[in-house]
Enzyme design. Structure first.
Site, short mmCIF file in Angstrom:
data_model
loop_
_atom_site.label_atom_id
_atom_site.label_comp_id
_atom_site.label_asym_id
_atom_site.label_seq_id
_atom_site.Cartn_x
_atom_site.Cartn_y
_atom_site.Cartn_z
N GLU A 123 -0.90 -1.44 -4.84
CA GLU A 123 -2.07 -0.77 -5.27
C GLU A 123 -1.78 0.45 -6.21
O GLU A 123 -0.84 1.26 -5.93
CB GLU A 123 -2.62 -0.31 -4.12
CG GLU A 123 -4.10 0.38 -4.09
CD GLU A 123 -4.41 0.72 -2.70
OE1 GLU A 123 -5.67 1.58 -2.85
OE2 GLU A 123 -4.44 0.37 -1.57
N ASP B 84 -2.40 0.67 7.47
CA ASP B 84 -1.75 0.58 6.12
C ASP B 84 -1.03 -0.95 6.02
O ASP B 84 -0.84 -1.23 5.16
CB ASP B 84 -0.50 1.58 6.40
CG ASP B 84 -1.00 2.94 6.55
OD1 ASP B 84 -1.40 3.88 5.28
OD2 ASP B 84 -1.05 3.28 7.68
N ASP C 124 0.78 -1.29 -0.06
CA ASP C 124 0.09 -0.10 -0.01
C ASP C 124 0.88 1.26 -0.04
O ASP C 124 1.47 1.59 0.96
CB ASP C 124 -0.99 0.02 1.32
CG ASP C 124 -1.90 1.12 1.60
OD1 ASP C 124 -2.39 1.62 0.51
OD2 ASP C 124 -2.05 1.67 2.61
#
Length: 164
Positions: free
Chosen positions: A67, A140, A7
């Protein structure tokens, strides 16, 4: 297969490392790479690069799932995150890894069957799918695991984008 899910961010990079077996998926590690807000952006980017290289060297993932960026209001923050994402991609490519990108919608769809799921639903499914006692913290890190799980549950021939 060992999968590193990422992420991206420039203050906090979330990561999750899982091993996808024939019958079971297990968590190897998860956490965050953080950068001090008082450091200038180039120093923060170097810290992210060094942190990614250390993770890759330690766990030797076969695939990296990251991502894709989505932002619509704060372009200044979006640019810094994009720069951090570029450094992450560079670290992975320099290590010869296969990279796959997933949109937030694809990640939510893979974990919850709902592309509009909220953060709590995704985190609950990360906990359930990986048989964890609690939702990984910080958020996260849970997001990094979600990206890795998405990749592990996705037909690599049909979804995701291999960018290597």
């Amino acid at each position: 297969m060992i999968i590193l899910g990422i992420d991206p961010g420039y203050a906090i990079v979330g990561f999750g490392i899982i091993e996808k077996g024939k019958y079971k998926t297990e968590v190897i590690d998860y956490g965050v790479i953080t950068t001090p807000k008082e450091d200038p952006l180039p120093i923060r980017l170097k810290s992210i690069y060094d942190g990614m290289c250390a993770l890759i060297d330690k766990y030797k993932p076969e695939h990296v799932a990251i991502e894709e960026l989505f932002f619509n209001t704060n372009t200044t923050t979006g640019i810094a995150v994009a720069e951090a994402r570029g450094v992450i991609l560079l670290a992975c490519l320099n290590k010869g890894l296969k990279l796959y990108e997933y949109t937030p919608l694809q990640i939510k769809q893979a974990l919850t069957s709902n592309g509009r799921a909220d953060k709590q639903q995704v985190q609950f499914m990360v906990k359930a799918i990986l048989n964890l006692k609690s939702i990984p913290k910080p958020d996260d890190a849970a997001d990094g695991l979600a990206v890795a799980v998405c990749h592990s549950q996705t037909n690599l021939m049909l979804s995701g984008t291999d960018i290597r």
